[in-house]
Motif scaffolding. Structure first.
Motif, short mmCIF file in Angstrom:
data_model
loop_
_atom_site.label_atom_id
_atom_site.label_comp_id
_atom_site.label_asym_id
_atom_site.label_seq_id
_atom_site.Cartn_x
_atom_site.Cartn_y
_atom_site.Cartn_z
N THR A 94 0.86 -0.93 -0.07
CA THR A 94 -0.01 0.07 -0.21
C THR A 94 0.98 1.07 0.07
N ALA A 95 1.92 1.31 0.95
CA ALA A 95 2.81 2.48 0.81
C ALA A 95 3.44 2.58 -0.35
N ALA A 96 3.95 1.50 -1.09
CA ALA A 96 4.57 1.36 -2.42
C ALA A 96 3.50 2.08 -3.57
N LEU A 97 2.55 1.62 -3.48
CA LEU A 97 1.52 2.17 -4.46
C LEU A 97 1.46 3.67 -4.18
N ARG A 98 1.39 4.09 -2.96
CA ARG A 98 1.08 5.54 -2.71
C ARG A 98 2.25 6.24 -3.33
N ARG A 99 3.62 5.88 -2.90
CA ARG A 99 4.62 6.27 -3.62
C ARG A 99 4.71 6.32 -4.98
N ALA A 100 4.05 5.44 -5.65
CA ALA A 100 4.22 5.54 -7.08
C ALA A 100 3.10 6.43 -7.56
N GLY A 101 2.22 6.93 -6.86
CA GLY A 101 1.16 7.71 -7.45
C GLY A 101 -0.36 6.87 -7.53
N ALA A 102 -0.17 5.75 -7.27
CA ALA A 102 -1.42 5.12 -7.30
C ALA A 102 -2.37 4.87 -6.10
N VAL A 103 -3.53 4.64 -6.46
CA VAL A 103 -4.62 4.83 -5.27
C VAL A 103 -4.96 3.32 -5.04
N TYR A 104 -4.89 2.82 -3.81
CA TYR A 104 -5.65 1.52 -3.37
C TYR A 104 -6.75 1.99 -2.78
N ALA A 105 -7.73 1.53 -3.39
CA ALA A 105 -9.08 1.99 -2.79
C ALA A 105 -9.69 0.85 -1.81
N GLY A 106 -8.98 -0.27 -1.64
CA GLY A 106 -9.33 -1.03 -0.39
C GLY A 106 -10.43 -1.99 -1.22
N ARG A 107 -10.87 -2.94 -0.64
CA ARG A 107 -11.76 -3.89 -1.16
C ARG A 107 -11.62 -4.49 -1.97
#
Length: 195
Positions: A174-187
């Motif tokens: 989740t942290a790596a996705l955020r750093r890459a500019g992605a959004v993890y929307a959960g579910r």
């Protein structure tokens, strides 16, 4: 937990199951619209205002039914020339297309080694990452196949991503996705924005 090798995974009955997740529609109860919470055609037509034709790549496309429905709906609206649609799946259990139809292009390939010959405005993968060994590797590669401003929408169940010792990798991913500019929307939904 013992992980399967790529060859063993590809030939496993779960991956090659011709009925699991293969009949997804473009809209309705069992659809891209419901699973991704977006209208794929609206996204494509909005992108067609920027790049003609807009291009959609669907990874783990199953029978390709939703892609065929998108082509038919675009033709019905008179917008058929505004989109290029490509689907890729490991096994060739595709819907039959009209002879001579150029869209959608349905390809049989292993996504761990396959690469497209063009960039896309929209890349989707609905529940397909469950059947891919290197889920994060595929997401990283797919993000590189986007046109500037393109969108990658995929289901990513972080419960399926583990560290080598077996512990959950959810927080790190989740942290790596955020750093890459992605959004993890959960579910289980990951939305990566284009470059």
């Amino acid at each position: 937990m013992q992980l399967k090798g790529r060859g063993e995974l590809e030939s496993s009955p779960v991956v090659a199951n011709s009925s699991m997740n293969r009949e997804r529609q473009l809209s309705g109860p069992n659809s891209y619209g419901r699973d991704l919470n977006v209208d794929v055609l609206d996204l494509l037509l909005a992108r067609a205002q920027v790049a003609q034709p807009a291009a959609w790549l669907d990874l783990c496309c199953g029978s390709g039914r939703a892609l065929l429905q998108a082509v038919e709906e675009l033709a019905r609206r008179g917008d058929g020339q505004q989109a290029t649609i490509v689907g890729v799946d490991l096994v060739p259990f595709f819907c039959s297309l009209d002879p001579g139809a150029s869209e959608p292009r349905l390809l049989t390939a292993n996504l761990e080694t396959w690469s497209p010959d063009q960039a896309f405005d929209l890349i989707t993968c609905v529940h397909g990452l469950h059947y891919v060994g290197d889920k994060l590797g595929l997401l990283r590669r797919a993000a590189g196949w986007l046109r500037p401003g393109g969108i990658l929408l995929a289901h990513l169940d972080l419960a399926n991503v583990r560290l080598e010792q077996g512990a959950s990798a959810a927080r790190r991913v989740t942290a790596a996705l955020r750093r890459a500019g992605a959004v993890y929307a959960g579910r289980g939904k990951c939305r990566a924005l284009g470059r």
